[in-house]
Scaffold this motif. Structure first.
Motif, short mmCIF file in Angstrom:
data_model
loop_
_atom_site.label_atom_id
_atom_site.label_comp_id
_atom_site.label_asym_id
_atom_site.label_seq_id
_atom_site.Cartn_x
_atom_site.Cartn_y
_atom_site.Cartn_z
N GLY A 134 0.79 -1.22 0.00
CA GLY A 134 0.00 0.00 0.00
C GLY A 134 0.82 1.27 0.00
O GLY A 134 2.02 1.27 0.30
N PHE A 135 0.14 2.38 -0.32
CA PHE A 135 0.75 3.70 -0.27
C PHE A 135 -0.29 4.70 0.20
O PHE A 135 -1.50 4.49 0.01
N THR A 136 0.18 5.76 0.84
CA THR A 136 -0.74 6.70 1.46
C THR A 136 -0.12 8.09 1.57
O THR A 136 1.05 8.29 1.25
N ALA A 137 -0.92 9.04 2.02
CA ALA A 137 -0.45 10.41 2.24
C ALA A 137 -1.32 11.06 3.31
O ALA A 137 -2.48 10.70 3.50
N SER A 138 -0.72 12.01 4.02
CA SER A 138 -1.46 12.79 5.01
C SER A 138 -0.90 14.20 5.04
O SER A 138 0.20 14.46 4.53
N MET A 139 -1.64 15.12 5.65
CA MET A 139 -1.20 16.51 5.69
C MET A 139 -0.06 16.72 6.67
O MET A 139 0.78 17.60 6.48
N THR A 140 -0.01 15.91 7.73
CA THR A 140 0.99 16.10 8.77
C THR A 140 1.88 14.87 8.89
O THR A 140 1.49 13.76 8.52
N GLU A 141 3.06 15.07 9.46
CA GLU A 141 4.06 14.01 9.54
C GLU A 141 3.60 12.82 10.35
O GLU A 141 3.92 11.68 10.04
N ASP A 152 16.22 -1.78 1.00
CA ASP A 152 17.11 -0.96 0.18
C ASP A 152 17.52 0.23 1.04
O ASP A 152 16.70 0.75 1.81
N PRO A 153 18.75 0.70 0.93
CA PRO A 153 19.18 1.84 1.75
C PRO A 153 18.31 3.08 1.57
O PRO A 153 18.20 3.90 2.50
N LEU A 154 17.65 3.24 0.43
CA LEU A 154 16.82 4.42 0.21
C LEU A 154 15.66 4.50 1.20
O LEU A 154 15.11 5.57 1.46
N LYS A 155 15.29 3.35 1.79
CA LYS A 155 14.19 3.37 2.75
C LYS A 155 14.55 4.10 4.03
O LYS A 155 13.67 4.53 4.77
N PHE A 156 15.84 4.30 4.29
CA PHE A 156 16.23 5.07 5.47
C PHE A 156 15.99 6.56 5.25
O PHE A 156 15.89 7.33 6.20
N ALA A 157 15.86 6.96 3.98
CA ALA A 157 15.50 8.35 3.68
C ALA A 157 13.98 8.50 3.68
O ALA A 157 13.43 9.44 4.24
N ASP A 158 13.30 7.54 3.08
CA ASP A 158 11.84 7.55 3.03
C ASP A 158 11.24 7.28 4.41
O ASP A 158 10.26 7.90 4.81
N GLY A 159 11.84 6.32 5.14
CA GLY A 159 11.50 6.11 6.53
C GLY A 159 10.23 5.35 6.82
O GLY A 159 9.82 5.28 7.97
N ASN A 160 9.59 4.74 5.83
CA ASN A 160 8.36 4.00 6.10
C ASN A 160 8.51 2.55 5.64
O ASN A 160 8.42 2.27 4.44
N PRO A 161 8.70 1.63 6.57
CA PRO A 161 8.87 0.23 6.18
C PRO A 161 7.57 -0.47 5.81
O PRO A 161 7.58 -1.59 5.32
N TYR A 162 6.43 0.19 6.05
CA TYR A 162 5.13 -0.43 5.82
C TYR A 162 4.62 -0.25 4.40
O TYR A 162 3.72 -0.95 3.96
N GLY A 163 5.14 0.73 3.69
CA GLY A 163 4.71 1.05 2.34
C GLY A 163 5.44 2.31 1.90
O GLY A 163 6.59 2.52 2.25
N VAL A 164 4.74 3.16 1.16
CA VAL A 164 5.29 4.47 0.81
C VAL A 164 4.27 5.52 1.24
O VAL A 164 3.06 5.34 1.06
#
Length: 201
Positions: free
Chosen positions: A117-124, A153-165
């Motif tokens: 899954g992938f998601t978005a929200s207004m706040t962190e 992948d190392p890029l996930k340490f920048a994205d920071g969400n192991p559950y999805g994007v």
């Protein structure tokens, strides 16, 4: 081996999830998948949509795009579900679509596929992780295989969400995706296509 079939099924009100879904579709095709990009039907009343300029604009722009049907999930080897957060949960629009899949579930037609899954929200801290975890409760009932990105992948340490994007749209709800999210979306698409192909084999 024939192309892996990837369905990207999502709900987007103001366009962020739509943009993320398009990026996933491009990445899925680049990974060798046959892709169906489908938005679920809008359920909100016209007055609610009209009360938000961005929502109204996005609704008008996408009103003629193909809508998701049950066959899109049955057809797929891998499925990516996208939804904004609503109080830390999946939107009613996506949930309504999922709730119509009972006949396919009862026949075992939703099992043994790769899902994420992938998601978005207004706040962190606006409920991104809880939204994805709530979505995955359904996947367990399907008998599907949750293919979360983890830290594969190392890029996930920048994205920071192991559950999805996920993406934070900010107070004005219009912060654009950055290269961090683009990279995370591309990684998620590649991973789901790869695992979906292995499950089908």
């Amino acid at each position: 081996m024939a192309d892996v079939k990837l369905a990207i099924i999502y709900y987007s009100s103001t366009g962020t999830i739509h943009t993320m879904a398009q990026r996933l579709a491009e990445a899925g095709e680049k990974a060798g998948a046959e892709v169906r990009l489908r938005q679920v039907p809008e359920l909100a009343p016209a007055e609610a949509i009209a009360s938000n300029a961005a929502w109204s604009r996005h609704h008008d722009l996408t009103k003629d795009e193909p809508r998701a049907v049950a066959d899109d999930v049955v057809w797929a080897d891998a499925v990516l579900f996208g939804t904004p957060t609503r109080y830390g949960n999946v939107t009613s629009q996506l949930k309504q679509f999922i709730d119509t899949l009972g006949p396919q579930w009862a026949q075992g037609l939703l099992a043994n596929k790769a899902y994420a899954g992938f998601t978005a929200s207004m706040t962190e801290h606006g409920g991104q992780e809880s939204t994805l975890l709530a979505l995955y409760n359904t996947i367990h009932h399907f008998g599907g295989v949750v293919v979360a990105p983890g830290y594969t992948d190392p890029l996930k340490f920048a994205d920071g969400n192991p559950y999805g994007v996920s993406h934070v749209t900010g107070g004005s709800n219009d912060a654009p995706l950055t290269e961090v999210q683009h990279a995370a979306l591309e990684h998620l698409a590649r991973r789901v296509v790869t695992i979906g192909g292995r499950l089908r084999a």
